[in-house]
Design a protein around this motif. Structure first.
Motif, PDB file in Angstrom:
ATOM      1  N   THR A 174       0.824  -1.214   0.000  1.00 17.14           N
ATOM      2  CA  THR A 174       0.000   0.000   0.000  1.00 17.14           C
ATOM      3  C   THR A 174       0.858   1.264   0.000  1.00 17.14           C
ATOM      4  N   VAL A 175       1.795   1.328   0.931  1.00 13.65           N
ATOM      5  CA  VAL A 175       2.625   2.532   1.058  1.00 13.65           C
ATOM      6  C   VAL A 175       3.495   2.731  -0.172  1.00 13.65           C
ATOM      7  N   ASN A 176       4.114   1.657  -0.654  1.00 13.32           N
ATOM      8  CA  ASN A 176       4.997   1.816  -1.809  1.00 13.32           C
ATOM      9  C   ASN A 176       4.230   2.107  -3.088  1.00 13.32           C
ATOM     10  N   SER A 177       3.020   1.597  -3.206  1.00 12.07           N
ATOM     11  CA  SER A 177       2.192   1.972  -4.361  1.00 12.07           C
ATOM     12  C   SER A 177       1.896   3.464  -4.327  1.00 12.07           C
ATOM     13  N   GLY A 178       1.576   3.959  -3.135  1.00 13.75           N
ATOM     14  CA  GLY A 178       1.339   5.395  -2.990  1.00 13.75           C
ATOM     15  C   GLY A 178       2.565   6.225  -3.298  1.00 13.75           C
ATOM     16  N   LEU A 179       3.718   5.770  -2.830  1.00  9.48           N
ATOM     17  CA  LEU A 179       4.961   6.499  -3.106  1.00  9.48           C
ATOM     18  C   LEU A 179       5.283   6.526  -4.597  1.00  9.48           C
ATOM     19  N   ILE A 180       5.095   5.393  -5.245  1.00  4.63           N
ATOM     20  CA  ILE A 180       5.367   5.331  -6.685  1.00  4.63           C
ATOM     21  C   ILE A 180       4.403   6.245  -7.450  1.00  4.63           C
ATOM     22  N   LEU A 181       3.142   6.189  -7.081  1.00  3.61           N
ATOM     23  CA  LEU A 181       2.148   7.055  -7.728  1.00  3.61           C
ATOM     24  C   LEU A 181       2.488   8.528  -7.511  1.00  3.61           C
ATOM     25  N   PHE A 182       2.792   8.885  -6.273  1.00  2.00           N
ATOM     26  CA  PHE A 182       3.170  10.264  -5.962  1.00  2.00           C
ATOM     27  C   PHE A 182       4.413  10.677  -6.744  1.00  2.00           C
ATOM     28  N   ASN A 183       5.396   9.796  -6.797  1.00  2.00           N
ATOM     29  CA  ASN A 183       6.623  10.080  -7.528  1.00  2.00           C
ATOM     30  C   ASN A 183       6.335  10.329  -9.009  1.00  2.00           C
ATOM     31  N   LEU A 184       5.525   9.469  -9.613  1.00  2.00           N
ATOM     32  CA  LEU A 184       5.241   9.616 -11.042  1.00  2.00           C
ATOM     33  C   LEU A 184       4.397  10.849 -11.347  1.00  2.00           C
ATOM     34  N   LEU A 185       3.553  11.248 -10.417  1.00  3.96           N
ATOM     35  CA  LEU A 185       2.733  12.438 -10.637  1.00  3.96           C
ATOM     36  C   LEU A 185       3.493  13.731 -10.332  1.00  3.96           C
ATOM     37  N   ALA A 186       4.323  13.724  -9.299  1.00  3.12           N
ATOM     38  CA  ALA A 186       4.995  14.951  -8.859  1.00  3.12           C
ATOM     39  C   ALA A 186       6.301  15.198  -9.605  1.00  3.12           C
ATOM     40  N   VAL A 187       7.127  14.173  -9.717  1.00  9.22           N
ATOM     41  CA  VAL A 187       8.447  14.336 -10.344  1.00  9.22           C
ATOM     42  C   VAL A 187       8.685  13.144 -11.284  1.00  9.22           C
ATOM     43  N   PRO A 188       8.014  13.107 -12.420  1.00  7.92           N
ATOM     44  CA  PRO A 188       8.107  11.925 -13.285  1.00  7.92           C
ATOM     45  C   PRO A 188       9.479  11.707 -13.917  1.00  7.92           C
ATOM     46  N   ASP A 189      10.295  12.742 -13.989  1.00 11.76           N
ATOM     47  CA  ASP A 189      11.599  12.581 -14.636  1.00 11.76           C
ATOM     48  C   ASP A 189      12.667  12.039 -13.685  1.00 11.76           C
ATOM     49  N   ARG A 190      12.344  11.898 -12.414  1.00 13.12           N
ATOM     50  CA  ARG A 190      13.327  11.408 -11.439  1.00 13.12           C
ATOM     51  C   ARG A 190      12.669  10.346 -10.555  1.00 13.12           C
ATOM     52  N   LEU A 191      13.102   9.091 -10.684  1.00 12.09           N
ATOM     53  CA  LEU A 191      12.490   7.987  -9.940  1.00 12.09           C
ATOM     54  C   LEU A 191      13.195   7.785  -8.599  1.00 12.09           C
ATOM     55  N   TRP A 192      12.765   8.523  -7.593  1.00  4.40           N
ATOM     56  CA  TRP A 192      13.345   8.383  -6.264  1.00  4.40           C
ATOM     57  C   TRP A 192      12.619   7.313  -5.445  1.00  4.40           C
ATOM     58  N   SER A 193      11.424   6.926  -5.852  1.00  4.01           N
ATOM     59  CA  SER A 193      10.621   5.982  -5.062  1.00  4.01           C
ATOM     60  C   SER A 193      11.207   4.571  -5.039  1.00  4.01           C
ATOM     61  N   ILE A 194      12.173   4.304  -5.911  1.00  2.00           N
ATOM     62  CA  ILE A 194      12.795   2.984  -5.927  1.00  2.00           C
ATOM     63  C   ILE A 194      13.614   2.739  -4.661  1.00  2.00           C
ATOM     64  N   TRP A 195      14.150   3.806  -4.064  1.00  3.09           N
ATOM     65  CA  TRP A 195      15.013   3.638  -2.886  1.00  3.09           C
ATOM     66  C   TRP A 195      14.251   3.182  -1.651  1.00  3.09           C
ATOM     67  N   PRO A 196      13.133   3.809  -1.287  1.00  5.33           N
ATOM     68  CA  PRO A 196      12.384   3.255  -0.150  1.00  5.33           C
ATOM     69  C   PRO A 196      11.832   1.859  -0.447  1.00  5.33           C
ATOM     70  N   LEU A 197      11.451   1.636  -1.713  1.00  4.83           N
ATOM     71  CA  LEU A 197      10.963   0.322  -2.107  1.00  4.83           C
ATOM     72  C   LEU A 197      12.038  -0.737  -1.891  1.00  4.83           C
ATOM     73  N   ALA A 198      13.251  -0.461  -2.324  1.00  2.00           N
ATOM     74  CA  ALA A 198      14.351  -1.419  -2.181  1.00  2.00           C
ATOM     75  C   ALA A 198      14.718  -1.636  -0.711  1.00  2.00           C
ATOM     76  N   GLY A 199      14.846  -0.555   0.043  1.00  2.00           N
ATOM     77  CA  GLY A 199      15.221  -0.691   1.445  1.00  2.00           C
ATOM     78  C   GLY A 199      14.187  -1.460   2.250  1.00  2.00           C
ATOM     79  N   TRP A 200      12.936  -1.098   2.087  1.00  2.00           N
ATOM     80  CA  TRP A 200      11.864  -1.771   2.808  1.00  2.00           C
ATOM     81  C   TRP A 200      11.718  -3.211   2.317  1.00  2.00           C
ATOM     82  N   GLY A 201      11.960  -3.408   1.018  1.00  2.00           N
ATOM     83  CA  GLY A 201      11.880  -4.759   0.450  1.00  2.00           C
ATOM     84  C   GLY A 201      12.895  -5.700   1.077  1.00  2.00           C
ATOM     85  N   ILE A 202      14.075  -5.193   1.366  1.00  2.00           N
ATOM     86  CA  ILE A 202      15.090  -6.011   2.039  1.00  2.00           C
ATOM     87  C   ILE A 202      14.600  -6.389   3.436  1.00  2.00           C
TER      88      ILE A 202
END
Length: 88
Positions: free
Chosen positions: A29-57
C-alpha cells in the motif's frame, strides 16, 4: 503438558504469519502510494525505488524469519542430532 506446548508453538507461528501478512499489505500500500506520488509529482526522477528497495530487504528478512520458524523446519535440532550421531 506437551500438548499445551504444541498449542503455544502453533499459535506463535500463526501470529508470525499474520504479522508478515500485515507487513506485506502495508508495504504494498505505502509503496504503491509512493510510486504514484513520484510519477505524478516528479516523473523525470524515480526516487521511489530507494524506499521500495530498502523496505523490500526488510520484508525479505521478515519472511525468512517466519519461514525458518515454521513447523517442520527444525533444522538446528536436526543438525544437533546428526552431530550427536557422529560422536556416538
Amino acid at each position: 503438558m506437551e500438548r499445551n506446548q504444541h498449542y503455544h508453538e502453533a499459535r506463535r507461528q500463526v501470529e508470525r504469519r499474520i504479522g508478515f501478512g500485515i507487513h506485506l499489505a502495508v508495504f504494498a500500500t505505502v509503496n504503491s502510494g509512493l510510486i504514484l506520488f513520484n510519477l505524478l509529482a516528479v516523473p523525470d526522477r524515480l526516487w521511489s525505488i530507494w524506499p521500495l528497495a530498502g523496505w523490500g530487504i526488510g520484508l525479505l528478512f521478515h519472511g525468512l524469519a517466519v519461514a525458518l520458524h515454521a513447523p517442520g523446519t527444525h533444522w538446528k535440532q536436526r543438525m544437533i542430532e546428526q552431530e550427536m550421531k557422529k560422536r556416538s
